[in-house]
Design an enzyme around this catalytic site. Structure first.
Site, PDB file in Angstrom:
ATOM      1  N   TYR A 286      16.354  70.067  28.330  1.00 50.88           N
ATOM      2  CA  TYR A 286      16.015  68.734  27.829  1.00 50.88           C
ATOM      3  C   TYR A 286      15.052  67.996  28.749  1.00 50.88           C
ATOM      4  O   TYR A 286      14.461  66.993  28.342  1.00 50.88           O
ATOM      5  CB  TYR A 286      17.289  67.908  27.628  1.00 50.88           C
ATOM      6  CG  TYR A 286      18.114  68.409  26.476  1.00 50.88           C
ATOM      7  CD1 TYR A 286      17.681  68.249  25.165  1.00 50.88           C
ATOM      8  CD2 TYR A 286      19.324  69.072  26.680  1.00 50.88           C
ATOM      9  CE1 TYR A 286      18.429  68.722  24.098  1.00 50.88           C
ATOM     10  CE2 TYR A 286      20.074  69.548  25.621  1.00 50.88           C
ATOM     11  CZ  TYR A 286      19.625  69.375  24.327  1.00 50.88           C
ATOM     12  OH  TYR A 286      20.362  69.857  23.279  1.00 50.88           O
TER      13      TYR A 286
ATOM     14  N   ARG B 260      22.256  65.348  18.418  1.00 45.94           N
ATOM     15  CA  ARG B 260      22.788  65.875  19.687  1.00 45.94           C
ATOM     16  C   ARG B 260      21.665  66.011  20.709  1.00 45.94           C
ATOM     17  O   ARG B 260      21.834  65.661  21.880  1.00 45.94           O
ATOM     18  CB  ARG B 260      23.462  67.221  19.411  1.00 45.94           C
ATOM     19  CG  ARG B 260      24.004  67.938  20.651  1.00 45.94           C
ATOM     20  CD  ARG B 260      24.790  69.161  20.181  1.00 45.94           C
ATOM     21  NE  ARG B 260      24.966  70.174  21.204  1.00 45.94           N
ATOM     22  CZ  ARG B 260      25.968  70.207  22.059  1.00 45.94           C
ATOM     23  NH1 ARG B 260      26.881  69.251  22.052  1.00 45.94           N
ATOM     24  NH2 ARG B 260      26.083  71.193  22.947  1.00 45.94           N
TER      25      ARG B 260
ATOM     26  N   HIS C 141      28.078  72.704  27.518  1.00 47.65           N
ATOM     27  CA  HIS C 141      27.231  73.861  27.810  1.00 47.65           C
ATOM     28  C   HIS C 141      27.875  74.728  28.885  1.00 47.65           C
ATOM     29  O   HIS C 141      28.305  74.218  29.921  1.00 47.65           O
ATOM     30  CB  HIS C 141      25.847  73.410  28.310  1.00 47.65           C
ATOM     31  CG  HIS C 141      24.930  72.976  27.220  1.00 47.65           C
ATOM     32  ND1 HIS C 141      23.773  72.256  27.433  1.00 47.65           N
ATOM     33  CD2 HIS C 141      24.982  73.167  25.870  1.00 47.65           C
ATOM     34  CE1 HIS C 141      23.165  72.019  26.288  1.00 47.65           C
ATOM     35  NE2 HIS C 141      23.879  72.558  25.327  1.00 47.65           N
TER      36      HIS C 141
ATOM     37  N   ARG D 164      28.268  68.768  18.205  1.00 48.29           N
ATOM     38  CA  ARG D 164      27.684  69.664  17.206  1.00 48.29           C
ATOM     39  C   ARG D 164      28.236  69.277  15.837  1.00 48.29           C
ATOM     40  O   ARG D 164      29.325  68.707  15.729  1.00 48.29           O
ATOM     41  CB  ARG D 164      28.028  71.124  17.522  1.00 48.29           C
ATOM     42  CG  ARG D 164      27.564  71.598  18.901  1.00 48.29           C
ATOM     43  CD  ARG D 164      28.065  73.015  19.178  1.00 48.29           C
ATOM     44  NE  ARG D 164      27.617  73.516  20.474  1.00 48.29           N
ATOM     45  CZ  ARG D 164      28.294  73.375  21.616  1.00 48.29           C
ATOM     46  NH1 ARG D 164      29.472  72.749  21.598  1.00 48.29           N
ATOM     47  NH2 ARG D 164      27.825  73.857  22.743  1.00 48.29           N
TER      48      ARG D 164
ATOM     49  N   HIS E 170      21.772  68.465  14.408  1.00 51.60           N
ATOM     50  CA  HIS E 170      21.603  68.829  15.813  1.00 51.60           C
ATOM     51  C   HIS E 170      20.543  67.959  16.483  1.00 51.60           C
ATOM     52  O   HIS E 170      20.525  67.839  17.712  1.00 51.60           O
ATOM     53  CB  HIS E 170      21.232  70.317  15.927  1.00 51.60           C
ATOM     54  CG  HIS E 170      21.908  71.003  17.077  1.00 51.60           C
ATOM     55  ND1 HIS E 170      23.269  71.215  17.130  1.00 51.60           N
ATOM     56  CD2 HIS E 170      21.414  71.510  18.238  1.00 51.60           C
ATOM     57  CE1 HIS E 170      23.584  71.829  18.247  1.00 51.60           C
ATOM     58  NE2 HIS E 170      22.475  72.011  18.950  1.00 51.60           N
TER      59      HIS E 170
ATOM     60  N   LYS F 105      32.277  75.166  20.619  1.00 52.02           N
ATOM     61  CA  LYS F 105      31.656  76.480  20.553  1.00 52.02           C
ATOM     62  C   LYS F 105      32.392  77.455  21.458  1.00 52.02           C
ATOM     63  O   LYS F 105      32.672  77.150  22.614  1.00 52.02           O
ATOM     64  CB  LYS F 105      30.182  76.374  20.965  1.00 52.02           C
ATOM     65  CG  LYS F 105      29.378  77.628  20.690  1.00 52.02           C
ATOM     66  CD  LYS F 105      27.910  77.378  20.956  1.00 52.02           C
ATOM     67  CE  LYS F 105      27.071  78.601  20.626  1.00 52.02           C
ATOM     68  NZ  LYS F 105      25.631  78.351  20.884  1.00 52.02           N
TER      69      LYS F 105
END
Length: 302
Positions: free
Chosen positions: A272, A240, A263, A141, A237, A166
């Site tokens: 994705y 990414r 994640h 990120r 992003h 995150k």
């Protein structure tokens, strides 16, 4: 004269919220957003947010929705307030009154490999090229790229330590041989320029003691995309997204990609599969396996 004035005091409530976020190693950007969103509630109430009732929270959400605040922003406010009431106030009963709204996720913009190469080649500053290469080559990120320190690069194990991910989560990211070579090139140039410190930021800002801002990196990506003639709406992003999609198309296990991206939920990574067009093209249709039609046979009536 102003230097002699005392700094404005931080309220105990704000200090408690900051301490709880620091305890969980929230990023600077997340902390700023949470403080802003709790401030929204205080402005709406016209009094301290810890005095809010369940009815106050309901009215606040209705008012925000009617004001046209986008659903993703509303859900971000809910996350901030849930944290505030649960951890700063120990009022999980009020946190449960806050409602997250469902909304359809739009497909992410993904660059082709050729477009990524053009974008990186279009950056004229070595520091910026290295930063964007990290975003794509490791799938980080933009805030994670900005927060990297020189000591986070583990060339012995070929890993990048992401300690400010995150939610304050720690993980190891991918460090490829080509990316390491580029980072070493930037390290030598940065040392010659006097902006790189042995234990400092990997990508310093205007001052060596401060990291590059996420806003600056966003501007760099937009300008590089424009220079590369890429018409898609591109941001940090996007790199990414492209990292994850390209790995998926190359046959990398989706759970490995989940770990690399950091994640918490596999559903976020599985998203994705909807943009991995190369993967779709490699699948053989069951119709073809029936052998009913000759390859290249003209359609009836053509």
């Amino acid at each position: 004269m102003h230097d002699l004035l005392p700094a404005p005091a931080i309220s105990p409530l704000r200090q408690r919220l900051i301490e709880e976020m620091n305890l969980r190693r929230f990023s600077h950007e997340t902390q700023r957003n949470y403080l802003r969103d709790v401030g929204r509630l205080a402005t709406f109430l016209g009094r301290r947010p810890d005095t809010a009732s369940a009815e106050d929270l309901r009215r606040f959400q209705v008012e925000q929705r009617e004001a046209g605040v986008p659903v993703p922003t509303l859900n971000g406010i809910v996350s901030a307030l849930r944290f505030f009431f649960t951890h700063a106030l120990d009022r999980p009963d009020l946190a449960r009154r806050l409602v997250r709204l469902a909304y359809p996720r739009t497909l992410p913009v993904v660059l082709s490999r050729a477009e990524v190469a053009r974008l990186l080649a279009a950056t004229t500053c070595l520091k910026h090229r290295a930063a964007l290469a990290v975003a794509y080559g490791a799938g980080l990120r933009v805030a994670e790229v900005a927060a990297l320190k020189v000591t986070d690069i583990d060339s012995a194990r070929m890993l990048i330590r992401v300690e400010r991910g995150k939610g304050g989560r720690y993980r190891n990211a991918l460090l490829s041989a080509d990316l390491l070579a580029l980072l070493r090139q930037w390290w030598r140039a940065g040392r010659q320029q006097g902006v790189m410190l042995g234990d400092g930021w990997l990508f310093p800002g205007q001052h060596a003691l401060k990291p590059v801002s996420t806003r600056q990196l966003r501007r760099v990506v937009v300008e590089a995309a424009r220079a590369a003639g890429i018409a898609k709406r591109v941001g940090p992003h996007t790199l990414r997204h492209s990292f994850a999609t390209h790995l998926l198309e190359d046959g990398t296990d989706i759970r490995v990609i989940q770990v690399l991206l950091g994640h918490a939920k596999l559903d976020n990574t599985a998203f994705y599969t909807k943009v991995a067009t190369r993967t779709v093209r490699t699948v053989t249709s069951p119709l073809d396996r029936l052998g009913l039609f000759e390859a290249g046979e003209s359609a009836a009536g053509s």
